[in-house]
Scaffold this motif. Sequence first.
Motif, PDB file in Angstrom:
ATOM      1  N   GLY A  53       6.295  10.186   8.056  1.00 39.74           N
ATOM      2  CA  GLY A  53       5.395  10.485   6.353  1.00 39.74           C
ATOM      3  C   GLY A  53       4.953   9.939   5.325  1.00 39.74           C
ATOM      4  O   GLY A  53       4.122   9.720   4.805  1.00 39.74           O
ATOM      5  N   SER A  54       5.094   8.102   5.829  1.00 39.71           N
ATOM      6  CA  SER A  54       4.821   7.199   5.207  1.00 39.71           C
ATOM      7  C   SER A  54       4.005   6.850   6.089  1.00 39.71           C
ATOM      8  O   SER A  54       3.461   7.001   6.527  1.00 39.71           O
ATOM      9  N   ARG A  55       3.528   5.689   4.779  1.00 41.16           N
ATOM     10  CA  ARG A  55       2.117   4.918   5.150  1.00 41.16           C
ATOM     11  C   ARG A  55       2.055   3.999   5.587  1.00 41.16           C
ATOM     12  O   ARG A  55       3.158   3.245   5.884  1.00 41.16           O
ATOM     13  N   GLY A  56       1.251   3.176   6.793  1.00 39.53           N
ATOM     14  CA  GLY A  56       1.325   2.439   7.381  1.00 39.53           C
ATOM     15  C   GLY A  56       0.437   1.556   6.485  1.00 39.53           C
ATOM     16  O   GLY A  56       0.323   0.423   7.229  1.00 39.53           O
ATOM     17  N   ILE A  57       0.951   1.368   5.414  1.00 38.49           N
ATOM     18  CA  ILE A  57       0.411  -0.034   4.584  1.00 38.49           C
ATOM     19  C   ILE A  57       1.524  -0.759   3.865  1.00 38.49           C
ATOM     20  O   ILE A  57       2.579  -0.047   3.816  1.00 38.49           O
ATOM     21  N   ASP A  58       1.737  -1.737   4.040  1.00 37.03           N
ATOM     22  CA  ASP A  58       2.833  -2.781   4.124  1.00 37.03           C
ATOM     23  C   ASP A  58       3.136  -2.844   2.795  1.00 37.03           C
ATOM     24  O   ASP A  58       1.788  -2.921   1.775  1.00 37.03           O
ATOM     25  N   PRO A  59       3.936  -2.745   1.463  1.00 34.28           N
ATOM     26  CA  PRO A  59       4.909  -2.884   0.801  1.00 34.28           C
ATOM     27  C   PRO A  59       4.218  -3.541   0.006  1.00 34.28           C
ATOM     28  O   PRO A  59       3.712  -3.937  -1.389  1.00 34.28           O
ATOM     29  N   ARG A  60       3.929  -5.179   0.711  1.00 38.00           N
ATOM     30  CA  ARG A  60       3.977  -6.404  -0.268  1.00 38.00           C
ATOM     31  C   ARG A  60       1.955  -5.985  -0.289  1.00 38.00           C
ATOM     32  O   ARG A  60       1.795  -6.584  -2.058  1.00 38.00           O
ATOM     33  N   ILE A  61       1.162  -6.039   0.188  1.00 32.38           N
ATOM     34  CA  ILE A  61      -0.353  -5.156   0.345  1.00 32.38           C
ATOM     35  C   ILE A  61      -0.058  -4.437  -1.680  1.00 32.38           C
ATOM     36  O   ILE A  61      -1.158  -4.659  -1.976  1.00 32.38           O
ATOM     37  N   LEU A  62       0.615  -3.388  -1.581  1.00 30.27           N
ATOM     38  CA  LEU A  62       0.528  -2.921  -2.671  1.00 30.27           C
ATOM     39  C   LEU A  62       0.425  -3.358  -3.726  1.00 30.27           C
ATOM     40  O   LEU A  62      -0.035  -2.967  -4.930  1.00 30.27           O
ATOM     41  N   LEU A  63       1.871  -4.580  -4.004  1.00 28.19           N
ATOM     42  CA  LEU A  63       2.200  -5.146  -4.739  1.00 28.19           C
ATOM     43  C   LEU A  63       1.219  -6.330  -5.223  1.00 28.19           C
ATOM     44  O   LEU A  63       0.251  -6.290  -6.610  1.00 28.19           O
ATOM     45  N   VAL A  64       0.478  -6.575  -4.450  1.00 29.42           N
ATOM     46  CA  VAL A  64      -0.685  -7.687  -4.976  1.00 29.42           C
ATOM     47  C   VAL A  64      -1.605  -6.658  -5.576  1.00 29.42           C
ATOM     48  O   VAL A  64      -2.502  -7.296  -6.283  1.00 29.42           O
ATOM     49  N   LEU A  65      -2.334  -5.164  -4.685  1.00 32.31           N
ATOM     50  CA  LEU A  65      -3.003  -4.689  -5.011  1.00 32.31           C
ATOM     51  C   LEU A  65      -2.982  -3.847  -6.785  1.00 32.31           C
ATOM     52  O   LEU A  65      -3.835  -4.286  -7.698  1.00 32.31           O
ATOM     53  N   LEU A  66      -1.303  -3.788  -6.955  1.00 25.82           N
ATOM     54  CA  LEU A  66      -1.160  -3.993  -8.056  1.00 25.82           C
ATOM     55  C   LEU A  66      -1.274  -4.743  -9.200  1.00 25.82           C
ATOM     56  O   LEU A  66      -1.422  -4.360  -9.991  1.00 25.82           O
ATOM     57  N   GLY A  67      -0.888  -5.978  -8.703  1.00 26.89           N
ATOM     58  CA  GLY A  67      -1.303  -7.200 -10.304  1.00 26.89           C
ATOM     59  C   GLY A  67      -2.486  -7.264  -9.417  1.00 26.89           C
ATOM     60  O   GLY A  67      -2.901  -7.803 -11.293  1.00 26.89           O
ATOM     61  N   LEU A  68      -3.088  -7.264  -8.876  1.00 25.49           N
ATOM     62  CA  LEU A  68      -4.869  -7.512  -9.620  1.00 25.49           C
ATOM     63  C   LEU A  68      -5.596  -6.589 -10.482  1.00 25.49           C
ATOM     64  O   LEU A  68      -6.575  -6.074 -11.549  1.00 25.49           O
ATOM     65  N   VAL A  69      -4.889  -5.083 -10.258  1.00 24.04           N
ATOM     66  CA  VAL A  69      -5.820  -4.139 -11.454  1.00 24.04           C
ATOM     67  C   VAL A  69      -4.863  -4.598 -12.623  1.00 24.04           C
ATOM     68  O   VAL A  69      -5.769  -4.326 -13.268  1.00 24.04           O
ATOM     69  N   ALA A  70      -3.371  -4.739 -12.607  1.00 19.47           N
ATOM     70  CA  ALA A  70      -3.483  -4.804 -13.960  1.00 19.47           C
ATOM     71  C   ALA A  70      -3.848  -6.725 -14.537  1.00 19.47           C
ATOM     72  O   ALA A  70      -4.612  -5.958 -15.963  1.00 19.47           O
ATOM     73  N   LEU A  71      -4.081  -7.375 -14.060  1.00 21.20           N
ATOM     74  CA  LEU A  71      -5.039  -8.624 -14.301  1.00 21.20           C
ATOM     75  C   LEU A  71      -5.841  -8.255 -14.638  1.00 21.20           C
ATOM     76  O   LEU A  71      -6.774  -8.316 -15.793  1.00 21.20           O
TER      77      LEU A  71
END
Length: 78
Positions: A53-71
């Motif tokens: 059931g988990s996504r095939g996305i690397d957790p590091r990519i999600l953190l980078v995207l979250l940081g970009l959205v926050a910026l």
Amino acid sequence: MTWAISRDARLAELRALMAERAAVLGNLPPGTAAHGMTKEVNAIYAEIKDLEGSRGIDPRILLVLLGLVALFLWHLAS
């Protein structure tokens, strides 16, 4: 990509282990105390379902995207 490969490898490993344990449980005579092994098979099954059931996305990519959205939001607010 590394996370997806390790996820798939872990799934294959768990499926092989579950098949092995299920074969052992299938060969036990009725009434045998196999409570511990049954719990182990249930735990393996639950982990397989979680990984499937988990996504095939690397957790590091999600953190980078979250940081970009926050910026981006910080830039809009200032």
